[in-house]
Design a protein around this motif. Structure first.
Motif, PDB file in Angstrom:
ATOM      1  N   SER A 241       0.828  -1.210   0.000  1.00  0.00           N
ATOM      2  CA  SER A 241       0.000   0.000   0.000  1.00  0.00           C
ATOM      3  C   SER A 241       0.861   1.258   0.000  1.00  0.00           C
ATOM      4  N   ILE A 242       1.934   1.250   0.772  1.00  0.00           N
ATOM      5  CA  ILE A 242       2.846   2.398   0.795  1.00  0.00           C
ATOM      6  C   ILE A 242       3.510   2.568  -0.565  1.00  0.00           C
ATOM      7  N   LYS A 243       3.990   1.472  -1.153  1.00  0.00           N
ATOM      8  CA  LYS A 243       4.653   1.549  -2.461  1.00  0.00           C
ATOM      9  C   LYS A 243       3.704   2.067  -3.538  1.00  0.00           C
ATOM     10  N   GLU A 244       2.471   1.578  -3.538  1.00  0.00           N
ATOM     11  CA  GLU A 244       1.503   2.013  -4.546  1.00  0.00           C
ATOM     12  C   GLU A 244       1.175   3.497  -4.397  1.00  0.00           C
ATOM     13  N   ALA A 245       1.034   3.957  -3.170  1.00  0.00           N
ATOM     14  CA  ALA A 245       0.758   5.380  -2.942  1.00  0.00           C
ATOM     15  C   ALA A 245       1.918   6.243  -3.431  1.00  0.00           C
TER      16      ALA A 245
ATOM     17  N   VAL B 236       4.110   5.513  -5.781  1.00  0.00           N
ATOM     18  CA  VAL B 236       4.143   5.470  -7.251  1.00  0.00           C
ATOM     19  C   VAL B 236       3.107   6.432  -7.839  1.00  0.00           C
ATOM     20  N   ARG B 237       1.964   6.576  -7.168  1.00  0.00           N
ATOM     21  CA  ARG B 237       0.931   7.524  -7.615  1.00  0.00           C
ATOM     22  C   ARG B 237       1.335   8.973  -7.353  1.00  0.00           C
ATOM     23  N   GLY B 238       2.389   9.170  -6.561  1.00  0.00           N
ATOM     24  CA  GLY B 238       2.826  10.524  -6.245  1.00  0.00           C
ATOM     25  C   GLY B 238       2.259  11.037  -4.938  1.00  0.00           C
ATOM     26  N   ASP B 239       1.572  10.172  -4.197  1.00  0.00           N
ATOM     27  CA  ASP B 239       1.001  10.566  -2.913  1.00  0.00           C
ATOM     28  C   ASP B 239       2.071  10.556  -1.820  1.00  0.00           C
ATOM     29  N   ARG B 240       1.842  11.358  -0.807  1.00  0.00           N
ATOM     30  CA  ARG B 240       2.692  11.365   0.389  1.00  0.00           C
ATOM     31  C   ARG B 240       2.021  10.443   1.396  1.00  0.00           C
ATOM     32  N   VAL B 241       2.806   9.611   2.081  1.00  0.00           N
ATOM     33  CA  VAL B 241       2.269   8.682   3.069  1.00  0.00           C
ATOM     34  C   VAL B 241       2.709   9.151   4.448  1.00  0.00           C
ATOM     35  N   GLU B 242       1.733   9.410   5.317  1.00  0.00           N
ATOM     36  CA  GLU B 242       2.058   9.852   6.673  1.00  0.00           C
ATOM     37  C   GLU B 242       1.488   8.869   7.681  1.00  0.00           C
TER      38      GLU B 242
ATOM     39  N   ARG C  17       1.127   8.828  11.508  1.00  0.00           N
ATOM     40  CA  ARG C  17       1.245   9.698  12.686  1.00  0.00           C
ATOM     41  C   ARG C  17       2.030   9.001  13.791  1.00  0.00           C
ATOM     42  N   GLY C  18       2.956   9.722  14.382  1.00  0.00           N
ATOM     43  CA  GLY C  18       3.775   9.190  15.451  1.00  0.00           C
ATOM     44  C   GLY C  18       4.978   8.410  14.968  1.00  0.00           C
ATOM     45  N   PHE C  19       5.042   8.136  13.676  1.00  0.00           N
ATOM     46  CA  PHE C  19       6.167   7.368  13.125  1.00  0.00           C
ATOM     47  C   PHE C  19       6.966   8.205  12.131  1.00  0.00           C
ATOM     48  N   GLY C  20       6.304   8.660  11.077  1.00  0.00           N
ATOM     49  CA  GLY C  20       6.990   9.473  10.082  1.00  0.00           C
ATOM     50  C   GLY C  20       6.225   9.521   8.779  1.00  0.00           C
ATOM     51  N   SER C  21       6.874  10.107   7.772  1.00  0.00           N
ATOM     52  CA  SER C  21       6.211  10.225   6.477  1.00  0.00           C
ATOM     53  C   SER C  21       7.172   9.837   5.359  1.00  0.00           C
ATOM     54  N   PHE C  22       6.585   9.338   4.288  1.00  0.00           N
ATOM     55  CA  PHE C  22       7.320   8.944   3.099  1.00  0.00           C
ATOM     56  C   PHE C  22       6.857   9.815   1.942  1.00  0.00           C
ATOM     57  N   LYS C  23       7.788  10.205   1.092  1.00  0.00           N
ATOM     58  CA  LYS C  23       7.418  10.906  -0.131  1.00  0.00           C
ATOM     59  C   LYS C  23       8.487  10.620  -1.181  1.00  0.00           C
ATOM     60  N   ILE C  24       8.159  10.975  -2.411  1.00  0.00           N
ATOM     61  CA  ILE C  24       9.093  10.788  -3.517  1.00  0.00           C
ATOM     62  C   ILE C  24       9.759  12.122  -3.800  1.00  0.00           C
ATOM     63  N   LYS C  25      11.087  12.095  -3.943  1.00  0.00           N
ATOM     64  CA  LYS C  25      11.833  13.290  -4.330  1.00  0.00           C
ATOM     65  C   LYS C  25      12.360  13.086  -5.746  1.00  0.00           C
ATOM     66  N   ASP C  26      12.210  14.126  -6.553  1.00  0.00           N
ATOM     67  CA  ASP C  26      12.730  14.088  -7.915  1.00  0.00           C
ATOM     68  C   ASP C  26      14.135  14.666  -7.931  1.00  0.00           C
ATOM     69  N   TYR C  27      15.043  13.962  -8.587  1.00  0.00           N
ATOM     70  CA  TYR C  27      16.417  14.415  -8.714  1.00  0.00           C
ATOM     71  C   TYR C  27      16.730  14.638 -10.186  1.00  0.00           C
TER      72      TYR C  27
ATOM     73  N   LYS D 272      16.056  10.918 -11.784  1.00  0.00           N
ATOM     74  CA  LYS D 272      15.439   9.785 -11.095  1.00  0.00           C
ATOM     75  C   LYS D 272      14.552  10.266  -9.953  1.00  0.00           C
ATOM     76  N   LYS D 273      13.734   9.342  -9.487  1.00  0.00           N
ATOM     77  CA  LYS D 273      12.873   9.573  -8.341  1.00  0.00           C
ATOM     78  C   LYS D 273      13.314   8.603  -7.254  1.00  0.00           C
ATOM     79  N   LEU D 274      13.449   9.112  -6.035  1.00  0.00           N
ATOM     80  CA  LEU D 274      13.845   8.258  -4.925  1.00  0.00           C
ATOM     81  C   LEU D 274      12.908   8.481  -3.738  1.00  0.00           C
TER      82      LEU D 274
END
Length: 91
Positions: A31-35, A37-43, A45-55, A74-76
């Motif tokens: 679910s995190i990987k799919e979000a 890939v769609r360009g969504d930010r995954v948060e 709460r209390g743990f952290g957030s994931f997002k894609i950065k474009d380089y 690339k995107k990481l």
């Protein structure tokens, strides 16, 4: 901790069969990987957030040979720990 250790810990803590824990952990990660890939930010709460950065692409050098190397754009994935996680780790 790796994925199999996480599965085992979940199974022990929640008294689940390892196969059931495997499905839960895999669904969570997928679910995190799919979000992302769609360009969504995954948060989480209390743990952290994931997002894609474009380089951007750039021209670099191979340190061993000195040859010019073109590095493609690339995107990481990027993880930013949450406040509660940082406080927990730092006591």
């Amino acid at each position: 901790m790796n994925k199999s250790e996480l599965i085992k810990a979940l199974a022990e803590q929640k008294k689940l069969h390892v196969d059931e824990s495997t499905k839960i952990v895999s669904a969570f990660i997928d679910s995190i990987k799919e979000a992302l890939v769609r360009g969504d930010r995954v948060e989480i709460r209390g743990f952290g957030s994931f997002k894609i950065k474009d380089y951007e692409g750039y021209v670099g050098r191979n340190p061993k040979t000195g040859d010019v190397v073109h590095v493609h754009p690339k995107k990481l994935p990027f993880f930013r720990p949450g406040k509660e996680l940082k406080e927990f780790i730092n006591g």
